[in-house]
Write a protein that holds these residues in place. Structure first.
Motif, PDB file in Angstrom:
ATOM      1  N   ALA A  42       0.836  -1.205   0.000  1.00 45.68           N
ATOM      2  CA  ALA A  42       0.000   0.000   0.000  1.00 45.68           C
ATOM      3  C   ALA A  42       0.871   1.255   0.000  1.00 45.68           C
ATOM      4  O   ALA A  42       0.567   2.235  -0.700  1.00 45.68           O
ATOM      5  CB  ALA A  42      -0.937  -0.008   1.202  1.00 45.68           C
ATOM      6  N   HIS A  45       2.358   1.816  -3.491  1.00 48.95           N
ATOM      7  CA  HIS A  45       1.325   2.361  -4.359  1.00 48.95           C
ATOM      8  C   HIS A  45       1.080   3.838  -4.040  1.00 48.95           C
ATOM      9  O   HIS A  45       0.977   4.677  -4.938  1.00 48.95           O
ATOM     10  CB  HIS A  45       0.024   1.561  -4.216  1.00 48.95           C
ATOM     11  N   ARG A  46       1.011   4.184  -2.766  1.00 51.71           N
ATOM     12  CA  ARG A  46       0.768   5.568  -2.355  1.00 51.71           C
ATOM     13  C   ARG A  46       1.884   6.500  -2.832  1.00 51.71           C
ATOM     14  O   ARG A  46       1.624   7.600  -3.322  1.00 51.71           O
ATOM     15  CB  ARG A  46       0.630   5.639  -0.829  1.00 51.71           C
ATOM     16  N   THR A  48       3.953   6.116  -5.426  1.00 45.45           N
ATOM     17  CA  THR A  48       3.899   6.321  -6.878  1.00 45.45           C
ATOM     18  C   THR A  48       2.694   7.189  -7.245  1.00 45.45           C
ATOM     19  O   THR A  48       2.791   8.029  -8.139  1.00 45.45           O
ATOM     20  CB  THR A  48       3.858   4.988  -7.648  1.00 45.45           C
ATOM     21  N   HIS A  49       1.591   7.003  -6.535  1.00 43.09           N
ATOM     22  CA  HIS A  49       0.404   7.834  -6.764  1.00 43.09           C
ATOM     23  C   HIS A  49       0.715   9.310  -6.496  1.00 43.09           C
ATOM     24  O   HIS A  49       0.317  10.190  -7.261  1.00 43.09           O
ATOM     25  CB  HIS A  49      -0.747   7.349  -5.868  1.00 43.09           C
ATOM     26  N   ARG A  68       2.585   7.297 -13.002  1.00 47.33           N
ATOM     27  CA  ARG A  68       1.240   6.754 -13.202  1.00 47.33           C
ATOM     28  C   ARG A  68       1.315   5.336 -13.776  1.00 47.33           C
ATOM     29  O   ARG A  68       0.527   4.466 -13.421  1.00 47.33           O
ATOM     30  CB  ARG A  68       0.401   7.643 -14.101  1.00 47.33           C
ATOM     31  N   GLU A  71       2.133   3.212 -10.910  1.00 42.42           N
ATOM     32  CA  GLU A  71       0.935   3.148 -10.065  1.00 42.42           C
ATOM     33  C   GLU A  71      -0.106   2.193 -10.651  1.00 42.42           C
ATOM     34  O   GLU A  71      -0.718   1.409  -9.921  1.00 42.42           O
ATOM     35  CB  GLU A  71       0.330   4.545  -9.927  1.00 42.42           C
ATOM     36  N   ASP A  72      -0.303   2.266 -11.953  1.00 39.32           N
ATOM     37  CA  ASP A  72      -1.291   1.391 -12.603  1.00 39.32           C
ATOM     38  C   ASP A  72      -0.931  -0.086 -12.447  1.00 39.32           C
ATOM     39  O   ASP A  72      -1.814  -0.928 -12.330  1.00 39.32           O
ATOM     40  CB  ASP A  72      -1.427   1.742 -14.086  1.00 39.32           C
ATOM     41  N   LYS A  75      -1.473  -0.795  -8.438  1.00 44.05           N
ATOM     42  CA  LYS A  75      -2.797  -0.612  -7.840  1.00 44.05           C
ATOM     43  C   LYS A  75      -3.563  -1.921  -7.606  1.00 44.05           C
ATOM     44  O   LYS A  75      -4.060  -2.149  -6.495  1.00 44.05           O
ATOM     45  CB  LYS A  75      -3.636   0.351  -8.672  1.00 44.05           C
ATOM     46  N   PRO A  76      -3.690  -2.802  -8.603  1.00 44.20           N
ATOM     47  CA  PRO A  76      -4.454  -4.026  -8.344  1.00 44.20           C
ATOM     48  C   PRO A  76      -3.821  -4.939  -7.299  1.00 44.20           C
ATOM     49  O   PRO A  76      -4.469  -5.824  -6.774  1.00 44.20           O
ATOM     50  CB  PRO A  76      -4.523  -4.725  -9.698  1.00 44.20           C
ATOM     51  N   SER A  78      -2.036  -3.616  -4.581  1.00 42.10           N
ATOM     52  CA  SER A  78      -1.697  -2.849  -3.383  1.00 42.10           C
ATOM     53  C   SER A  78      -2.305  -3.414  -2.115  1.00 42.10           C
ATOM     54  O   SER A  78      -1.763  -3.227  -1.036  1.00 42.10           O
ATOM     55  CB  SER A  78      -2.085  -1.379  -3.558  1.00 42.10           C
ATOM     56  N   GLU A  79      -3.420  -4.090  -2.229  1.00 40.61           N
ATOM     57  CA  GLU A  79      -4.045  -4.660  -1.036  1.00 40.61           C
ATOM     58  C   GLU A  79      -4.274  -6.162  -1.159  1.00 40.61           C
ATOM     59  O   GLU A  79      -4.904  -6.763  -0.290  1.00 40.61           O
ATOM     60  CB  GLU A  79      -5.369  -3.954  -0.764  1.00 40.61           C
TER      61      GLU A  79
END
Length: 108
Positions: A42, A45-46, A48-49, A68, A71-72, A75-76, A78-79
């Protein structure tokens, strides 16, 4: 200080912080490579976001684009604990991000 000078100073400060931000991203990735941790996923991801949002704001659209992309990919995942991370895709994305950050540093 006039507005133009203030904007130049903000941009300079942003560029000065980029190596630390990228170092934090790389450190998280290295840790995730050895031990999977949902919080670190997480956090990665944060980070890079955050760069994806701030790059263009400070006049570095290439940073936003590269961040981005990372991040893309993240993202799927991250959790999603236990789901394997696409290591080669992440490494390619981070390599590209590092390259554009290096270019931004040289532009000042």
């Amino acid at each position: 200080m006039d507005l133009d000078a203030r904007l130049i100073e903000l941009r300079r400060q942003y560029v000065a912080q980029l190596p630390k931000k990228f170092s934090d991203i790389e450190a998280l990735w290295r840790q995730l490579r050895t031990q999977d941790d949902p919080q670190q996923r997480a956090d990665l991801h944060r980070l890079t976001h955050s760069l994806a949002g701030s790059g263009a704001t400070y006049g570095f659209p290439n940073i936003s684009t590269a961040a981005r992309h990372a991040e893309d990919i993240l993202k799927p995942h991250s959790e999603a604990q236990g789901q394997p991370l696409p290591a080669s895709q992440i490494e390619d994305a981070l390599r590209s991000l590092g390259k554009v950050i290096g270019e931004a540093k040289s532009q000042g």
